[in-house]
Structures are given as structure tokens and as C-alpha cells.
Design a protein around this motif. Structure first.
Motif, mmCIF file in Angstrom:
data_model
loop_
_atom_site.group_PDB
_atom_site.id
_atom_site.type_symbol
_atom_site.label_atom_id
_atom_site.label_comp_id
_atom_site.label_asym_id
_atom_site.label_seq_id
_atom_site.Cartn_x
_atom_site.Cartn_y
_atom_site.Cartn_z
ATOM 1 N N GLY A 247 0.813 -1.213 0.000
ATOM 2 C CA GLY A 247 0.000 0.000 0.000
ATOM 3 C C GLY A 247 0.839 1.252 0.000
ATOM 4 N N GLU A 248 0.228 2.345 0.405
ATOM 5 C CA GLU A 248 0.835 3.664 0.240
ATOM 6 C C GLU A 248 1.954 3.955 1.231
ATOM 7 N N TYR A 249 2.125 3.129 2.243
ATOM 8 C CA TYR A 249 3.220 3.362 3.196
ATOM 9 C C TYR A 249 4.544 2.783 2.695
ATOM 10 N N THR A 250 4.551 2.180 1.518
ATOM 11 C CA THR A 250 5.763 1.573 0.969
ATOM 12 C C THR A 250 6.416 2.525 -0.034
ATOM 13 N N SER A 251 7.656 2.246 -0.425
ATOM 14 C CA SER A 251 8.424 3.213 -1.212
ATOM 15 C C SER A 251 7.823 3.490 -2.577
ATOM 16 N N ARG A 252 7.158 2.480 -3.180
ATOM 17 C CA ARG A 252 6.592 2.690 -4.519
ATOM 18 C C ARG A 252 5.073 2.579 -4.528
ATOM 19 N N ASN A 253 4.483 2.610 -3.352
ATOM 20 C CA ASN A 253 3.020 2.752 -3.210
ATOM 21 C C ASN A 253 2.223 1.632 -3.862
ATOM 22 N N THR A 254 2.770 0.437 -3.948
ATOM 23 C CA THR A 254 2.069 -0.613 -4.690
ATOM 24 C C THR A 254 1.400 -1.619 -3.757
ATOM 25 N N TYR A 255 0.340 -2.235 -4.285
ATOM 26 C CA TYR A 255 -0.318 -3.367 -3.634
ATOM 27 C C TYR A 255 0.096 -4.679 -4.311
ATOM 28 N N ASN A 256 1.195 -4.639 -5.031
ATOM 29 C CA ASN A 256 1.669 -5.833 -5.737
ATOM 30 C C ASN A 256 1.821 -7.030 -4.810
ATOM 31 N N PHE A 257 1.430 -8.189 -5.306
ATOM 32 C CA PHE A 257 1.877 -9.445 -4.702
ATOM 33 C C PHE A 257 1.973 -10.472 -5.813
ATOM 34 N N PHE A 258 3.191 -10.989 -6.031
ATOM 35 C CA PHE A 258 3.436 -12.004 -7.050
ATOM 36 C C PHE A 258 3.622 -13.350 -6.347
ATOM 37 N N PRO A 259 2.649 -14.270 -6.462
ATOM 38 C CA PRO A 259 2.682 -15.489 -5.639
ATOM 39 C C PRO A 259 3.531 -16.624 -6.185
ATOM 40 N N HIS A 260 3.936 -16.573 -7.468
ATOM 41 C CA HIS A 260 4.510 -17.771 -8.083
ATOM 42 C C HIS A 260 5.791 -18.243 -7.397
ATOM 43 N N GLY A 261 6.641 -17.306 -6.970
ATOM 44 C CA GLY A 261 7.895 -17.708 -6.362
ATOM 45 C C GLY A 261 7.728 -18.410 -5.030
ATOM 46 N N PHE A 262 6.661 -18.077 -4.310
ATOM 47 C CA PHE A 262 6.479 -18.647 -2.981
ATOM 48 C C PHE A 262 6.123 -20.135 -3.052
ATOM 49 N N GLU A 263 5.508 -20.567 -4.148
ATOM 50 C CA GLU A 263 5.254 -22.003 -4.311
ATOM 51 C C GLU A 263 6.568 -22.742 -4.583
ATOM 52 N N ARG A 264 7.434 -22.173 -5.398
ATOM 53 C CA ARG A 264 8.738 -22.796 -5.645
ATOM 54 C C ARG A 264 9.566 -22.847 -4.357
ATOM 55 N N ILE A 265 9.599 -21.725 -3.656
ATOM 56 C CA ILE A 265 10.389 -21.652 -2.429
ATOM 57 C C ILE A 265 9.818 -22.595 -1.371
ATOM 58 N N GLY A 266 8.494 -22.736 -1.375
ATOM 59 C CA GLY A 266 7.841 -23.555 -0.362
ATOM 60 C C GLY A 266 8.219 -25.024 -0.405
ATOM 61 N N ARG A 267 8.792 -25.475 -1.511
ATOM 62 C CA ARG A 267 9.235 -26.872 -1.589
ATOM 63 C C ARG A 267 10.377 -27.146 -0.619
ATOM 64 N N TRP A 268 11.184 -26.126 -0.345
ATOM 65 C CA TRP A 268 12.308 -26.312 0.571
ATOM 66 C C TRP A 268 12.264 -25.366 1.771
ATOM 67 N N PHE A 269 11.293 -24.419 1.772
ATOM 68 C CA PHE A 269 11.168 -23.472 2.880
ATOM 69 C C PHE A 269 9.676 -23.254 3.141
ATOM 70 N N PRO A 270 9.034 -24.152 3.903
ATOM 71 C CA PRO A 270 7.573 -24.151 4.068
ATOM 72 C C PRO A 270 6.944 -22.832 4.514
ATOM 73 N N PRO A 271 7.612 -21.953 5.282
ATOM 74 C CA PRO A 271 6.959 -20.687 5.640
ATOM 75 C C PRO A 271 6.476 -19.887 4.436
ATOM 76 N N ALA A 272 7.104 -20.079 3.269
ATOM 77 C CA ALA A 272 6.665 -19.371 2.067
ATOM 78 C C ALA A 272 5.240 -19.765 1.683
ATOM 79 N N LEU A 273 4.859 -21.015 1.952
ATOM 80 C CA LEU A 273 3.513 -21.479 1.613
ATOM 81 C C LEU A 273 2.460 -20.818 2.491
#
Length: 529
Positions: A247-273
């Protein structure tokens, strides 16, 4: 919940097809820039738009009940046409433009190359001409360094070069890949976040992590793994209690969330899931932002479809991070959990904040905003621009103070457009990075102080945050309006100013109070959150 990722993305496929010229007899067959081929209101096609081939290719390959695009031959034709148009519309050196001719934009070149490479693989195409185009664009990316610190671009370029190397069977970009990764590592703050222009933007942070996660699968290293894990641990803190993000309190004011990497990471680092599960809960409740505009609708569409494809079936129990107080002195962001109340406060942005109780957004606040007459001009003074504000951080009290800044509200006019075109058609085409740097200074970075001074105090008392705002001016005579909004931003960022339901909170209009003030008398606003 897995299918929610796919259905959110598939809902945008008709729009993407509407943006594309699908007439095989048209000279712009395959172009996704409708303003160029259909409306004819611009004089060049945006190369970024060709990124849209990837969500189409993924929709073609997504076997999900109700997906009418699955294995449709015409959709396959349109994807191939889009890749070919990316090649035919590129400059001779393989680069492409995004917002003005001869811009040679790294972001547009990298996003569209990644999309074309993966669509080519997914559809099992075989065309030496397209392979030559991929090589030429990768060569350009390998040797071009853009102005500004955008870590997501560096990670994206490294990923493009790695994927192009594997498709083309070459290692000539090995040094360039390592150089880009070195930049990424050097731009990761010890707190875990990656530099985006003037600070920490959790939204673009998730895109960077997605690219790094893919690279880690292709070329694992302990250094890359450590950087990713540190970034994931930080990300967990920025998932709001209602499942929204950023949101607006961040440096570039975005609500971005890209989920694809967290599924890959979650295979070896479950907190990402668990992070993705929290975001899915938010999506189910309508807390995601809308990115369905003509220029940016593709980014999240392909990321969501990739998250669906790579979804990890065995997931840990949903467990939000234990919060307490997290203070990031380098980012100057405070996340403070007290009982059922959580505060997200940006001390590098004048104290812009969001505060939640349980799973409900109580208030989003983007600081004072003034409409000021200066001679014949009307300007906007705001308190949320990134700057070196003075602050005090105590156990139960936070104070931030400084001057407002003039909002960046430069608009294009016919004369400005003519001048920009003349510059780019002459000397600018040889120095596009210089033009880009000048525009970044004009539209994005830096702050020009305005003659208004503020002091914001938040104090924890009796189980509530007590907020006291004070604004001072030598004279109020030229002030036409004053307010505090939930969603105001004042720099140019492509992915900002999207709609999210938290923005339905009303503006606080303070104009009547200001009109009653005497010269030199401060405006004081007190609230209990």
C-alpha cells in the motif's frame, strides 16, 4: 483454494484478447497495444504489451474445469502471432520501447522476453527466426544497464539470460548473469528487503523473490538460498491481517503481490507457503488490488497461473508470524502489534500508516494534503513523499516531523509531447538512459520542500493508539483546501494507484477548520484509532 489463483487470472483472458490485433491479414497482427493498432492515438507500439502472450499461453495449457481456452487452436495461433510481433516491432539491436519512442526500456525488454521464451517453450514452437530474435534481445539486455536502482529488473534480467542460455544452448551470458546477481545481492538490505528507487517496496520485493526462486531451481547456491530465505521471512510481516498486502506506506506505493515464487520456495522453505495461504484468504474476501488496466494486467495474470501450476499440495498449518514490534531502521518502517491491533507506519514517508484491528482495516492515512495557490498556479503540498524526516521512537510513543513537499503532478501537454518526440528523434535516441534519468528525477525521485511544517504523534494509551497531528504555516491565506486521505500518492509508478477496497475509507476534510485559523495559528487534529 488453489484454483482461486487460476480463476483470478483466467478472468482477464478476454480482456487480453481484446487488447490484441487478432486479424491475420493485418500488418499489426499479434500486437497487444490497442491504443496503437486500433485507436491509432499513439505513434509506436509498447513493447511491454507483448508480455501478454504468456498468460494466454498458460491459459491454453491450464486444464481446469470451466477454462474454455484450454487447448484452443486459435489461442495457440494468437500466442505465436504475439511472439512474432514482438520480434518484428523490436529495434535492430533487439530492444523495444515502452512509453516513448527510442526509449529502449530494460523492463519492457525483459518482461516481454521472459514471456516470449516461456510461451515458445510451452507451445513447443520451432522457428530459427524467433530464436535469433531471442538471442539478439538477450545480447542487448546483457550489455545494457539502466538508470535507477530497481532490483526486480536486475533479477528479471538474470532469469531471462539464464532461460535464453538453456533454450539456445550457449553459455556466452554466464558472466552477465553473475554480474546481475551480484547487483541483486548488493542491493539487498541486511533487513531483507531489496532496493526499489528510494527504499523498501514489499510488492516489487515479491517479484524479485519469484525470479530468484526460479534461478535457484536452475542453478542452486547457498548464497542465493540465504538471500531468498531472508526475503521470505521479511515478506511474512507485510501480509496484513485481512489478507491484503502493501500500500501507500511503501516506497513505490504498490499493492503488488506475485505469488509464483512462494510455491517454488515452499518446496524447501515451508513458511513461504503460509504467506501464499494468507494471500489466498484475502483474495477470497476481495482484498486483492485491481490490476486490470491495459498496461499492467499481464504481470499478475501469469504469476497467478504459475502459482496454480506449481502449487504445493502438502502445506503446513496456516500460522501467521508472531509479531510484537518489528522496527526496520534502514527502511524506516515500523510494524507494531499490540493485542488485537497492528500498525504499519512509514517514518520515511512522514508517518503514512495503516492500522488494523483483528482482521479489519480501521484506517489508512497518507498524511496532510494541501491545495495551494501560488500566483497563477495551483499546487499540491503533501506529507507522504519519501524524505529524511526527524523521528523519535519510544516504547509507547512515536513522533515524526518535518516539512511537506510539493507533489509531482507534471502532466503531458501537446507541446511537451512534441518536444519529447523531437528530442527522441534526434539526440535522445542515442542517449535514452539520460532521458530516462531526467524523467525519473522529474516524476519519481526526490522531494522539493513546501512551506508547511508538520508534527505527527502516535501514543499508545488505554489499549488504543491516540493520534495527534499538528500543521503549521506562516500564512493560510493561499491554502484553498486541506485534507487527509486514505490512498493518496504523488509520484509516478506504473503499478501504483490501483484500486483496493481499503480505499473506500473517506477523506478527512479539514478545510473548514483551516479557514477559521489566524495567521501563524497551527492546525491541530486529534483522533483515537
Amino acid at each position: 483454494m488453489r484454483d482461486l489463483f487460476a480463476r483470478e487470472a483466467l478472468a482477464h483472458i478476454p480482456k487480453l484478447l481484446t487488447l490484441q490485433d487478432r486479424n491475420p491479414h493485418s500488418p499489426t497482427y499479434g500486437c497487444f497495444d490497442r491504443n496503437f493498432w486500433q485507436y491509432k492515438i499513439i505513434d509506436f507500439p509498447s513493447g511491454m504489451a507483448q508480455e501478454f502472450v504468456w498468460p494466454l499461453a498458460l491459459a491454453y495449457d491450464t486444464d481446469l474445469a470451466g477454462n474454455e481456452f484450454y487447448r484452443q487452436p486459435r489461442l495457440r495461433d494468437w500466442v505465436e502471432a504475439g511472439i512474432r510481433y514482438a520480434a518484428s516491432s523490436a529495434h535492430r539491436d533487439g530492444s523495444c520501447d515502452d512509453y516513448f519512442p527510442f526509449e529502449r526500456a530494460s523492463g519492457a525488454a525483459a518482461f516481454s522476453l521472459l514471456a516470449c521464451l516461456q510461451s515458445y517453450r510451452l507451445l513447443d514452437l520451432d522457428d530459427p527466426k524467433l530464436l535469433r530474435f531471442f538471442e539478439k534481445r538477450a545480447d542487448w539486455l546483457a550489455h545494457h544497464l539502466e538508470s535507477g536502482r530497481l532490483t526486480n529488473h536486475q533479477a528479471l534480467i538474470a532469469l531471462c539470460l539464464e532461460l535464453a542460455s538453456r533454450l539456445l544452448g550457449t553459455d556466452k551470458w554466464a558472466a552477465a548473469i553473475q554480474n546481475r546477481l551480484e547487483l541483486v545481492f548488493s542491493w539487498q538490505n541486511p533487513e531483507g528487503w531489496f532496493q526499489e528507487y528510494e527504499g523498501c517496496d514489499p510488492g516489487y520485493h515479491t517479484l524479485t523473490l519469484g525470479c530468484l526462486a526460479w534461478l535457484y531451481d536452475l542453478r542452486p547456491s547457498s548464497r542465493l538460498k540465504d538471500a531468498i530465505a531472508k526475503g521470505v521471512n521479511l515478506t511474512a510481516y507485510f501480509v496484513h491481517p485481512d489478507g491484503s498486502y502493501g500500500g501507500e506506506y511503501t516506497s513505490r506505493n504498490t499493492y503488488n503481490f506475485f505469488p509464483h515464487g512462494f510455491e517454488r520456495i515452499g518446496r524447501w522453505f515451508p513458511p513461504a507457503l503460509s504467506i501464499n495461504d494468507c494471500i489466498l484468504e484475502g483474495l477470497a474476501q476481495g482484498k486483492g488490488a485491481c490490476y486490470a488496466d491495459d498496461h499492467i494486467v499481464g504481470h499478475h495474470s501469469w504469476s497467478y497461473l504459475l502459482a496454480w501450476r506449481d502449487f504445493v499440495a502438502e502445506r503446513p498449518p496456516l500460522k501467521p508470524p508472531s509479531m510484537g514490534r518489528l522496527w526496520l531502521p534502514e527502511a524506516r518502517i515500523l510494524i507494531d502489534q499490540r493485542a488485537d491491533t497492528r500498525l504499519y507506519l512509514a517514518l520515511n514517508k512522514g508517518g503514512a500508516f495503516k492500522v488494523f484491528r483483528d482482521e479489519r482495516l480501521l484506517l489508512s492515512d497518507t498524511q496532510f494534503s494541501l491545495v495551494v495557490r501560488q500566483g497563477r498556479k495551483v499546487k499540491n503540498a503533501v506529507g507522504h513523499l519519501v524524505g529524511p524526516y526527524r523521528y523519535h521512537l519510544g516504547e509507547d510513543e512515536v513522533v515524526v516531523e518535518g516539512s511537506l513537499g510539493w507533489a509531482k503532478q507534471k502532466q503531458m501537454t501537446p507541446l511537451n509531447l512534441i518536444i519529447l518526440r523531437l528530442v527522441m528523434l534526434t539526440v535522445g535516441r542515442f542517449f535514452p538512459n539520460l532521458i530516462r534519468k531526467l524523467l525519473q528525477t522529474l516524476l519519481i525521485t526526490g522531494k522539493t520542500p513546501a512551506p508547511f511544517r508538520f508534527r505527527r504523534q502516535l501514543r499508545w494509551q488505554q489499549g488504543r493508539w491516540q493520534l495527534r497531528d499538528e500543521l503549521r504555516a506562516d500564512s493560510w491565506s493561499q491554502v484553498m483546501a486541506v485534507g487527509i486521505g486514505p490512498d493518496q500518492t504523488s509520484i509516478y509508478v506504473v503499478m501504483s494507484r490501483t484500486f483496493q477496497t481499503g480505499q473506500l475509507h473517506p477523506w478527512l476534510d479539514l478545510t473548514p477548520q483551516v479557514r477559521q485559523l489566524s495567521p501563524g495559528e497551527p492546525l491541530i487534529v486529534e483522533r483515537t484509532l
